[in-house]
Design an enzyme around this catalytic site. Structure first.
Site, PDB file in Angstrom:
ATOM      1  CE  LYS A  13     -16.648  14.485 -20.305  1.00  0.00           C
ATOM      2  NZ  LYS A  13     -17.234  14.928 -21.599  1.00  0.00           N
ATOM      3  CG  ASP A 137     -20.271  13.286 -18.419  1.00  0.00           C
ATOM      4  OD1 ASP A 137     -20.855  12.422 -19.100  1.00  0.00           O
ATOM      5  OD2 ASP A 137     -19.953  14.409 -18.849  1.00  0.00           O
TER       6      ASP A 137
END
Length: 283
Positions: A13, A137
């Site tokens: 990401k 995350d």
């Protein structure tokens, strides 16, 4: 025939903007950020076995119980009361400790993959909660693997997620200068240089607009740029090469540049011969 093995594409990401809102009483920080999955990925292979093993193609990946994948396995055992013996192999491509979420993505892959392979029947809420217990995350990657989408507004520690539609066509150049930046250190010191940021002097026009207003600035940049000028230099180079947007991802040290879909950017890697660099797209 029962499935005995599966492979999970464990995507990276980038953070399109990261605002640190406040320090919480528990020592963590509330943030606002946009997570967006990108095409560079590891492969997490999970196979039923008579014992637990963890291997990787990278010698610098820890393979003991301190690895997030083993922590995920133990978390699943604790909540289900079952013994889960699996051989896990992580084929790494995502740079380690680079602000791209590689480890968190691997951990999410083990949670979702083992839930499928061992038919644990854990619901989505439980998988998200287990992810949050492993790292801030991880829930984003859990959601991405569960089909919630590849873009999310993250709040709280990053674990409070609103998945949104924001299809972007830009090409992405990632550059990692092999500098390890401690996330705890970054949180402890970011305020020192925060006021030194200059206001952006150009309008950012991407291939699709966000459905809400959001700053694309990263509050970690002033600190990291002051202590590691090479990271700032990468951003400046990408901007000079007509990146539509260039920022550091997370607490660094990877810098990304977004370029027009028709742009030829393969040659830009030659500007960073001693760094890790790759071209990819959004997932």
């Amino acid at each position: 025939m029962k499935t005995e093995k599966l492979e999970i594409m464990s995507y990276a990401k980038i953070n399109l903007g990261l605002k640190i809102v406040r320090r919480r009483d528990d020592g963590y920080h509330d943030i606002e950020t946009i997570f967006k999955a990108i095409g560079i990925h590891d492969v997490v292979s999970i196979e039923k076995n008579t014992r637990k093993t963890l291997t990787s193609n990278r010698s610098d990946v820890p393979i003991g119980d301190d690895n997030i994948c083993m922590k995920a396995l133990h978390a699943l055992e604790k909540i289900t009361g079952q013994t889960i013996n699996a051989s896990i192999h992580i084929e790494k491509t995502i740079p380690i400790g680079a602000g791209l979420g590689g480890g968190s993505s691997n951990g999410a892959g083990v949670l979702v993959g083992c839930n499928r392979l061992f038919r644990l029947n854990l619901d989505e809420k439980t998988l998200f909660e287990l992810g949050a217990s492993l790292g801030s995350d991880v829930p984003f990657f859990v959601g991405q693997l569960l089909g919630k989408g590849s873009t999310a507004l993250g709040r709280g520690r990053g674990e409070i997620l609103d998945f949104i539609s924001w299809p972007l066509d830009e090409k992405i150049l990632l550059v990692n200068p092999h500098i390890h930046i401690s996330t705890p250190w970054a949180y402890q010191n970011y305020k020192t240089f925060l006021n030194e940021r200059k206001q952006p002097d150009r309008i950012i026009r991407l291939s699709a607009s966000l459905p809400f207003s959001f700053s694309m600035e990263n509050d970690f940049e002033p600190l990291v740029f002051s202590q590691f000028p090479a990271v700032q230099s990468i951003r400046r180079t990408l901007e000079s090469e007509n990146a539509v947007l260039s920022r550091m991802s997370g607490s660094g040290s990877t810098v990304f540049g977004l370029f027009n879909p028709s742009a030829d950017i393969d040659y830009l890697s030659e500007k960073f011969p001693e760094y890790f660099s790759t071209v990819c797209r959004f997932v």
